[in-house]
Design an enzyme around this catalytic site. Structure first.
Site, PDB file in Angstrom:
ATOM      1  N   HIS A  23     -13.018  -3.930 -18.303  1.00  0.00           N
ATOM      2  CA  HIS A  23     -13.043  -2.464 -18.376  1.00  0.00           C
ATOM      3  C   HIS A  23     -13.166  -2.057 -19.839  1.00  0.00           C
ATOM      4  CE1 HIS A  23     -11.938   1.745 -17.767  1.00  0.00           C
ATOM      5  NE2 HIS A  23     -12.230   1.533 -16.492  1.00  0.00           N
ATOM      6  N   ASP A  34     -12.582  -1.471  -8.936  1.00  0.00           N
ATOM      7  CA  ASP A  34     -13.599  -1.875  -7.959  1.00  0.00           C
ATOM      8  C   ASP A  34     -13.327  -3.228  -7.324  1.00  0.00           C
ATOM      9  OD1 ASP A  34     -15.535  -0.263 -10.294  1.00  0.00           O
ATOM     10  OD2 ASP A  34     -15.442   0.379  -8.215  1.00  0.00           O
TER      11      ASP A  34
HETATM   12  C1  SDX Z   1     -15.715   1.577 -13.453  1.00  0.00           C
HETATM   13  O1  SDX Z   1     -15.054   3.918 -17.696  1.00  0.00           O
HETATM   14  C2  SDX Z   1     -14.391   4.065 -16.613  1.00  0.00           C
HETATM   15  O2  SDX Z   1     -13.313   4.646 -16.607  1.00  0.00           O
HETATM   16  C3  SDX Z   1     -15.050   3.484 -15.399  1.00  0.00           C
HETATM   17  C4  SDX Z   1     -14.204   3.465 -14.124  1.00  0.00           C
HETATM   18  C5  SDX Z   1     -13.909   4.859 -13.635  1.00  0.00           C
HETATM   19  O3  SDX Z   1     -12.932   5.048 -12.904  1.00  0.00           O
HETATM   20  O4  SDX Z   1     -14.768   5.756 -13.882  1.00  0.00           O
HETATM   21  O5  SDX Z   1     -12.976   2.792 -14.356  1.00  0.00           O
HETATM   22  C6  SDX Z   1     -14.961   2.761 -12.982  1.00  0.00           C
HETATM   23  O6  SDX Z   1     -16.876   1.708 -13.787  1.00  0.00           O
HETATM   24  C7  SDX Z   1     -15.001   0.253 -13.573  1.00  0.00           C
HETATM   25  C8  SDX Z   1     -15.910  -0.888 -14.150  1.00  0.00           C
HETATM   26  C9  SDX Z   1     -16.777  -1.427 -13.021  1.00  0.00           C
HETATM   27  N1  SDX Z   1     -17.771  -2.390 -13.555  1.00  0.00           N
HETATM   28  C10 SDX Z   1     -17.627  -3.708 -13.321  1.00  0.00           C
HETATM   29  O7  SDX Z   1     -16.684  -4.223 -12.727  1.00  0.00           O
HETATM   30  C11 SDX Z   1     -18.813  -4.544 -13.826  1.00  0.00           C
HETATM   31  C12 SDX Z   1     -18.281  -5.834 -14.473  1.00  0.00           C
HETATM   32  N2  SDX Z   1     -17.622  -5.470 -15.716  1.00  0.00           N
HETATM   33  C13 SDX Z   1     -18.383  -5.537 -16.939  1.00  0.00           C
HETATM   34  O8  SDX Z   1     -19.749  -5.354 -16.851  1.00  0.00           O
HETATM   35  C14 SDX Z   1     -17.687  -4.880 -18.132  1.00  0.00           C
HETATM   36  O9  SDX Z   1     -16.417  -5.372 -18.154  1.00  0.00           O
HETATM   37  C15 SDX Z   1     -17.647  -3.370 -18.223  1.00  0.00           C
HETATM   38  C16 SDX Z   1     -19.000  -2.765 -18.083  1.00  0.00           C
HETATM   39  C17 SDX Z   1     -16.748  -2.796 -17.187  1.00  0.00           C
HETATM   40  C18 SDX Z   1     -17.083  -3.026 -19.601  1.00  0.00           C
HETATM   41  O10 SDX Z   1     -18.013  -3.441 -20.521  1.00  0.00           O
HETATM   42  P1  SDX Z   1     -17.729  -3.365 -22.128  1.00  0.00           P
HETATM   43  O11 SDX Z   1     -16.474  -2.643 -22.423  1.00  0.00           O
HETATM   44  O12 SDX Z   1     -18.984  -2.882 -22.776  1.00  0.00           O
HETATM   45  O13 SDX Z   1     -17.443  -4.867 -22.482  1.00  0.00           O
HETATM   46  P2  SDX Z   1     -18.562  -5.909 -22.872  1.00  0.00           P
HETATM   47  O14 SDX Z   1     -19.684  -5.853 -21.868  1.00  0.00           O
HETATM   48  O15 SDX Z   1     -18.883  -5.708 -24.315  1.00  0.00           O
HETATM   49  O16 SDX Z   1     -17.785  -7.285 -22.664  1.00  0.00           O
HETATM   50  C19 SDX Z   1     -16.906  -7.798 -23.678  1.00  0.00           C
HETATM   51  C20 SDX Z   1     -16.926  -9.316 -23.469  1.00  0.00           C
HETATM   52  C21 SDX Z   1     -18.333  -9.912 -23.449  1.00  0.00           C
HETATM   53  O17 SDX Z   1     -18.224 -11.268 -23.865  1.00  0.00           O
HETATM   54  P3  SDX Z   1     -18.539 -11.618 -25.444  1.00  0.00           P
HETATM   55  O18 SDX Z   1     -19.917 -11.097 -25.739  1.00  0.00           O
HETATM   56  O19 SDX Z   1     -17.454 -10.903 -26.237  1.00  0.00           O
HETATM   57  O20 SDX Z   1     -18.425 -13.131 -25.506  1.00  0.00           O
HETATM   58  O21 SDX Z   1     -16.364  -9.614 -22.181  1.00  0.00           O
HETATM   59  C22 SDX Z   1     -17.370 -10.228 -21.372  1.00  0.00           C
HETATM   60  C23 SDX Z   1     -18.703  -9.915 -21.993  1.00  0.00           C
HETATM   61  O22 SDX Z   1     -19.664 -10.907 -21.685  1.00  0.00           O
HETATM   62  N3  SDX Z   1     -17.236  -9.624 -20.036  1.00  0.00           N
HETATM   63  C24 SDX Z   1     -17.319 -10.306 -18.889  1.00  0.00           C
HETATM   64  C25 SDX Z   1     -17.076  -9.344 -17.888  1.00  0.00           C
HETATM   65  N4  SDX Z   1     -16.872  -8.138 -18.437  1.00  0.00           N
HETATM   66  C26 SDX Z   1     -16.975  -8.326 -19.776  1.00  0.00           C
HETATM   67  N5  SDX Z   1     -17.575 -11.610 -18.618  1.00  0.00           N
HETATM   68  C27 SDX Z   1     -17.589 -11.963 -17.308  1.00  0.00           C
HETATM   69  N6  SDX Z   1     -17.352 -11.096 -16.267  1.00  0.00           N
HETATM   70  C28 SDX Z   1     -17.096  -9.793 -16.525  1.00  0.00           C
HETATM   71  N7  SDX Z   1     -16.881  -8.938 -15.517  1.00  0.00           N
END
Ligand code: SDX
Length: 429
Positions: free
Chosen positions: A307, A364
Site C-alpha cells: 500500500h 483488497d
Molecule cells: C487500493 O491509496 C489508497 O488508499 C488505495 C486504497 C483505497 O482504499 O482507496 O487503499 C485501495 O488501491 C489498495 C491497493 C490495491 N492494489 C494492490 O493490491 C496491487 C498490488 N500492490 C502494489 O501494486 C503496490 O503495493 C501498490 C500499488 C498498492 C503501492 O505501490 P507503491 O506505493 O508505488 O509501491 P511500489 O510499487 O513503489 O513498491 C515498493 C516496492 C517495490 O520493490 P523495489 O523496487 O523497492 O525492490 O515493493 C514492491 C515493489 O516491487 N511491491 C511488491 C508489491 N507491492 C509493492 N512486490 C510484490 N507484490 C506486491 N504486491
C-alpha cells in the site's frame, strides 16, 4: 510562533511555513516557492505531496490507523451501517435518529432510475465491463438532474445529490448485473434497507420476494462501510482534480470510477481472486508463488499486498479477514481460496522481501473472498468498491468546492523534450 523551515536556493535562504494537522502531521507550505525562487518541486506519483487540507478521513500508515471524521474504522465497522457512515462522511457528524431516518427515506426515494434509462443498458453488449457502464451511467443520471449540474451546492442540494448518487449507484450496479445475465430488472423495494435492497435488485426476479439472509446483508453492508473513504487515494484525487475545474458532481464521480477501474487500485480485488484461482487450479506451491512475487522480471505481484500509505496492516484487511470466517461459517460453506490467502499472508509476513518493503495485506486481499461468499460475481467486485467509495467522493468534491481558497488543480512539470528547433518541410525530411 508557527514553525518554519529554511532552504537555500543559489545562495539565497528562503523560509517556508510549516502546516501542522490536528493529528500532528506536518507539511511544508511551498505555495510561494516558484514565485520566490523560480524552482518547482518534483515528486513522482505525489508520494510526498499533500494536495489539500481535509477534515474527512485520517490515515496513519505507520500505525495502521483509519478514522472517518475521527471515528475509528473498527468502531464504524462493528457498530454502524453504510448509510449512517455515508451521512457521517458527507455531512461531518453522526446523524440523530430523525436525521438518519430522513436520509434513509431520501435515498430510498431516489434509488429508482428514470424509466427511460433502461434503454441505455440495451445499448451495451452483454459482456460490457460493468465499470464502463457505471461510469457512463453517472453522466446519464446527470442529464435527469439538470438542477444539480451548475455552480456550487447549497446544503440542501448536497443532501439531494448525495441521496440520488447513493441510491442510483445501487440500482445501476444491480441492473448492470441483470443485463449481463439476460434477466429482467427488479424494482427497488423502499421497505428494505440499503444493502438488502441492493441484493434484492441483484438476485431476485421481479415477482419474487427477497429472502434476505441477515448475515449476507450484514457482510454486504460491511464491505461498503470499509470502502466508504480513504483520504487522497487515486480515484478520490481524480474526483478532486475534475471537480476543481468546477465540473459537476456527477461528471466528477464518473471520473473517479474510471480511476478506480485500474488493477493497482480498485481493480485489485478482482485481481486477487483471479490470482488465488490461478494458484488453486495450477497447484502452485506457496513457495513458488512467493518466488514469483519477489522476482522483478516475473511481472507478477502478490495482488492485495502492499500500500502507498499503510506500512503496517491495513486495518480494513484485519476486519475483512475476520468477516471471511463469519460469513463462510454462517453460510456453512468453505472456500479453498481463503486457505491459500491465509497461507500466503502467513508466509509473506515472515519473508524478508515483504518485511523490508513493509508489504502487508490491504483491503483488497480478503474483500473478494467475502464478496464471493455472498454471491457477488467477480466482474462486479470493483463496482462494489465504487458503491462503497461514493460517500468519500461526494464529501471530497463538496469539501473542495466549499473551500474559499480552492483553485483549479494544475500541476507543473520538468520538461525533458527537444529544445527549440525550426520546422522542416516534408519534402526536405
Ligand atoms: C487500493 O491509496 C489508497 O488508499 C488505495 C486504497 C483505497 O482504499 O482507496 O487503499 C485501495 O488501491 C489498495 C491497493 C490495491 N492494489 C494492490 O493490491 C496491487 C498490488 N500492490 C502494489 O501494486 C503496490 O503495493 C501498490 C500499488 C498498492 C503501492 O505501490 P507503491 O506505493 O508505488 O509501491 P511500489 O510499487 O513503489 O513498491 C515498493 C516496492 C517495490 O520493490 P523495489 O523496487 O523497492 O525492490 O515493493 C514492491 C515493489 O516491487 N511491491 C511488491 C508489491 N507491492 C509493492 N512486490 C510484490 N507484490 C506486491 N504486491
Amino acid at each position: 510562533m508557527s514553525e518554519t523551515v529554511k532552504a537555500t536556493f543559489d545562495g539565497k535562504e528562503i523560509e517556508f511555513p510549516v502546516i501542522v494537522g490536528t493529528e500532528n502531521e506536518k507539511a511544508i507550505d511551498i505555495s510561494k516557492l516558484r514565485s520566490s525562487t523560480g524552482y518547482i518541486t518534483f515528486d513522482d506519483g505525489y508520494k510526498n505531496t499533500g494536495a489539500c487540507r481535509s477534515k474527512i478521513t485520517f490515515i496513519d500508515g505507520e500505525k495502521g490507523i483509519l478514522q472517518y471524521r475521527g471515528y475509528p474504522i473498527e468502531e464504524m465497522a462493528e457498530k454502524s451501517t453504510f448509510l449512517e457512515t455515508a451521512y457521517l462522511i458527507i455531512f461531518g457528524e453522526l446523524p440523530t435518529k430523525a436525521e438518519l431516518s430522513h436520509f434513509q427515506e431520501l435515498v430510498a426515494k431516489h434509488t429508482p432510475i428514470h424509466y427511460d434509462m433502461r434503454h441505455a443498458f440495451e445499448s451495451f453488449p452483454a459482456n460490457a465491463n460493468p465499470m464502463a457502464i457505471l461510469s457512463a451511467m453517472f453522466n446519464m443520471v446527470s442529464c435527469y438532474s439538470p438542477h444539480l449540474l451548475d455552480g456550487d451546492y447549497t446544503p440542501e442540494q448536497l443532501v439531494e445529490a448525495s441521496a440520488r448518487l447513493l441510491g442510483k449507484t445501487s440500482t445501476i450496479a444491480a441492473y448492470t448485473f441483470k443485463k449481463a445475465n439476460g434477466r429482467p430488472f427488479s424494482f427497488s423495494n423502499p421497505k428494505l434497507d440499503y444493502s438488502a435492497n441492493f441484493l434484492h435488485m441483484m438476485f431476485t426476479e421481479p415477482y419474487q420476494e427477497y429472502m434476505c439472509d441477515p448475515d449476507v446483508v450484514r457482510a454486504m453492508d460491511l464491505i461498503l462501510v470499509l470502502h466508504a473513504d480513504h483520504e487522497q487515494n487515486c480515484s478520490t484525487s481524480t474526483v478532486r482534480m475534475v471537480g476543481s475545474s468546477r465540473a459537476n458532481l456527477f461528471a466528477s464521480v464518473a471520473s473517479g470510477v474510471a480511476a478506480l477501474w485500474g488493477p493497482l487500485h480498485g481493480g485489485a480485488n478482482q485481481a486477487v481472486i483471479k490470482q488465488l484461482l490461478e494458484i488453486h487450479e495450477s497447484g502452485q506451491s506457496i513457495d513458488q508463488v512467493m518466488e514469483r512475487a519477489k522476482d522483478k522480471n516475473s511481472g507478477f505481484r502478490l495482488m492485495g499486498f502492499g500500500h502507498r500509505v499503510y506500512k503496517n496492516f491495513d486495518p480494513r484487511a484485519k476486519i475483512l479477514k475476520k468477516a471471511c470466517d463469519k460469513v463462510l461459517a454462517s453460510l456453512k460453506t468453505r472456500d479453498p481460496l481463503l486457505d491459500i490467502a491465509r497461507a500466503l499472508e502467513e508466509r509473506a509476513l515472515e519473508d524478508e522481501y515483504f518485511i523490508e518493503r513493509k508489504l502487508y495485506p490491504n483491503v483488497d486481499f480478503y474483500s473478494g473472498i467475502v464478496m464471493r461468499a455472498i454471491g457477488i460475481p467477480l466482474d462486479m467486485f470493483t463496482v462494489m468498491f465504487a458503491m462503497g467509495r461514493m460517500p468519500g467522493w461526494i464529501a471530497n468534491w463538496y469539501e473542495l468546492r466549499t473551500d474559499p481558497n480552492s483553485v483549479i488543480n494544475r500541476p507543473r512539470q520538468v520538461y525533458e523534450g527537444a529544445t527549440k528547433r525550426s520546422y522542416v518541410p516534408v519534402d526536405k525530411r
